[in-house]
Write an enzyme that holds these catalytic residues in place. Structure first.
Site, PDB file in Angstrom:
ATOM      1  N   HIS A  59       0.882  -1.116  -0.153  1.00 20.86           N
ATOM      2  CA  HIS A  59      -0.059  -0.029   0.150  1.00 20.86           C
ATOM      3  C   HIS A  59       0.992   1.256   0.018  1.00 20.86           C
ATOM      4  CE1 HIS A  59      -3.778   2.190   0.423  1.00 20.86           C
ATOM      5  NE2 HIS A  59      -3.363   2.754   1.309  1.00 20.86           N
ATOM      6  N   HIS A 203     -11.828   3.804  -3.281  1.00 21.56           N
ATOM      7  CA  HIS A 203     -10.859   4.470  -2.318  1.00 21.56           C
ATOM      8  C   HIS A 203     -11.543   4.132  -0.745  1.00 21.56           C
ATOM      9  CE1 HIS A 203     -10.150   7.823   0.349  1.00 21.56           C
ATOM     10  NE2 HIS A 203      -8.827   7.876  -0.261  1.00 21.56           N
ATOM     11  N   HIS A 230      -9.467   1.105   1.171  1.00 20.18           N
ATOM     12  CA  HIS A 230      -9.375   1.708   2.601  1.00 20.18           C
ATOM     13  C   HIS A 230     -10.633   1.223   3.515  1.00 20.18           C
ATOM     14  CE1 HIS A 230      -6.814   5.040   0.861  1.00 20.18           C
ATOM     15  NE2 HIS A 230      -6.175   4.329   1.174  1.00 20.18           N
ATOM     16  N   GLU A 233     -10.691   2.974   8.641  1.00 19.01           N
ATOM     17  CA  GLU A 233      -9.530   3.664   9.041  1.00 19.01           C
ATOM     18  C   GLU A 233      -9.712   4.385  10.331  1.00 19.01           C
ATOM     19  OE1 GLU A 233      -5.678   6.062   7.563  1.00 19.01           O
ATOM     20  OE2 GLU A 233      -7.149   5.722   6.170  1.00 19.01           O
ATOM     21  N   HIS A 267      -6.009  -0.779   6.270  1.00 18.92           N
ATOM     22  CA  HIS A 267      -5.975  -0.469   7.825  1.00 18.92           C
ATOM     23  C   HIS A 267      -6.900  -1.375   8.361  1.00 18.92           C
ATOM     24  CE1 HIS A 267      -3.731   2.617   6.394  1.00 18.92           C
ATOM     25  NE2 HIS A 267      -4.651   3.359   5.679  1.00 18.92           N
ATOM     26  N   ASP A 318       2.403   2.726   3.034  1.00 18.65           N
ATOM     27  CA  ASP A 318       1.451   3.964   2.906  1.00 18.65           C
ATOM     28  C   ASP A 318       1.550   5.437   2.624  1.00 18.65           C
ATOM     29  OD1 ASP A 318      -1.287   5.257   3.118  1.00 18.65           O
ATOM     30  OD2 ASP A 318      -1.785   4.680   4.972  1.00 18.65           O
TER      31      ASP A 318
END
Length: 445
Positions: A59, A203, A230, A233, A267, A318
């Site tokens: 990532h 996303h 994602h 998170e 995450h 990330d």
């Protein structure tokens, strides 16, 4: 046909450290692994230290590298950090993004990373106008990876809204294709090549309306491509999803066909027990990014519980607060120690697998991440005689690499049988610090 032989002083063979290993490569793949070779064969490349499979950074947001150091002044939250991040995204062009990504990917090679998953959502010019080549930004990233000598999975990201029922804000307009169908049509023009594969990403559930999630999932399914997202998170995202849909983000993704063995949640921090069961039961992977999660004060995700439930673990850097997959691996274990006040949740072997084989698999490179015949000839060598690693007997090299070594201890990185990093110097980007400095200064104007 190009045949090379490497003599590995010590090699991690998945379960143990083996001294004296001769590894032969041909046309970018490992063709033979011979153990019990105490001295280098004639003509062999000598790799002293501990050689590991190439590391996979599952990532990445390459442009976040420009934020390093500048976002450490004052207090704030993920959401205030995001505003600073947007200010960098606003200034990217295909040319400046290429220069920055080339430096970032070269930094990754210096850290033993042979493949990167680039979670790419800066698609268009500021304001949302497409470039003459609608994939100019993605092509810049693919070219940057080639010039830095690493493999890339471009996770082209669907990003359509600023929140549930809200249009993109002024910064996000360049991220959006207007609809998932338009996103899919643009992505279809991206072509894979030897060092590059094309994947997809949602996303987040706040950025892709629920009714359009299935379009992204179907695009990935038809191509048998990796799909990343994602996920949970921030607690604010969970709260907004519950308010809008009466269910958690994980349940929403499950209900729209997003979860599955080719999907990876990034995450996976704030999950319910049902969320964990849904992810594990569907074989959906989990990419933990511990250095970013702690830098942004996100929280500690339930990585151990996810793995027990059946979710394979991978690792990513990330936001590139640091680029160091060994640090990501040990941070996952050390975070769990802090959370539980007990030690030993993962062995060094399990952490290395997350940083290599399982990371490659999450990016669609199932033929990478091991030192065995037939695998891609991607590997990296960590010094065992630095101030951090000196002392332990070599058979403990795996534990030393995971719990003491850093990216600074990487001496060699080989990708496709070609030396990309030799003796700690990048062979293709001669002065990586200078390249990064120039690229970041160009962005700042």
């Amino acid at each position: 046909m190009t045949t090379r032989t490497y003599w590995l002083e010590h090699a991690w063979l998945g379960t143990h450290v083996e001294p004296g290993v001769a590894l032969t490569t041909r046309d970018g793949r490992i063709t033979a692994v011979r153990t019990g070779v105490p001295t280098p064969p004639p003509g062999a490349e000598i790799l002293r230290g501990l050689t590991l499979p190439g590391l996979a950074n599952a990532h990445s947001h390459a442009f976040h590298r420009a934020l390093r150091g500048t976002v450490q002044v004052g207090s704030g939250t993920f959401w205030t950090w995001r505003e600073v991040m947007y200010s960098v995204a606003d200034r990217l062009t295909p040319e400046t993004y290429h220069a920055l990504a080339r430096g970032v990917y070269a930094e990754m090679a210096l850290a033993g990373i042979t493949c990167v998953g680039e979670f790419h959502y800066v698609h268009h010019a500021p304001g949302g106008t497409p470039y003459a080549d609608p994939n100019a930004m993605g092509e810049a990233l693919i070219a940057a990876a080639a010039e830095a000598g690493v493999r890339i999975t471009l996770l082209d990201t669907c990003y359509l809204s600023s929140g549930f029922g809200e249009p993109p804000n002024i910064h996000q307009r360049r991220f959006s294709d207007g609809s998932a169908q338009a996103w899919a049509e643009r992505c279809a023009a991206l072509k894979e090549r030897g060092h590059a594969r094309i994947g997809a990403a949602v996303h987040s559930v706040r950025a892709v309306p629920a009714g359009q999630l299935a379009t992204v999932a179907r695009w990935a399914e038809e191509r048998r491509a990796p799909l990343h997202v994602h996920l949970s998170e921030q607690t604010a995202e969970n709260d907004a999803c519950l308010a809008a849909h009466g269910r958690t983000p994980t349940r929403l993704l499950a209900d729209h066909g997003v979860l599955g063995p080719r999907t990876t949640g990034v995450h996976n921090t704030h999950l319910t027990d049902e969320d964990i069961a849904l992810l594990g039961g569907s074989g959906t992977g989990t990419c933990m990014c511990p250095t970013t999660e702690r830098d942004l004060a996100d929280g500690i995700g339930p990585a151990a519980a996810l793995q027990r439930a059946g979710s394979p673990l991978s690792l990513g850097s990330d936001s590139h607060a640091v680029v160091d997959l060994l640090e990501e691996a040990r941070a996952m274990e050390l975070n769990e120690r802090l959370r539980t006040r007990s030690r030993g949740h993962w062995t060094a072997a399990a952490l290395l697998r997350a940083a290599s084989a399982d990371g490659h698999a999450a990016l669609g490179w199932q033929d990478a991440g091991s030192l065995e015949a037939g695998a891609l000839a991607d590997f990296t060598t960590v010094a065992l005689d630095s101030v951090r690693t000196a002392g332990p007997v070599p058979r403990l090299g795996a534990e030393t690499a995971v719990f003491a070594a850093t990216a600074a201890d990487v001496r060699h990185t080989v990708v496709g049988g070609r030396h990309v990093v030799r003796d700690g110097a990048h062979a293709l980007v001669p002065d990586v610090p200078r390249a990064l400095t120039a690229a970041i200064e160009a962005l700042r104007g």
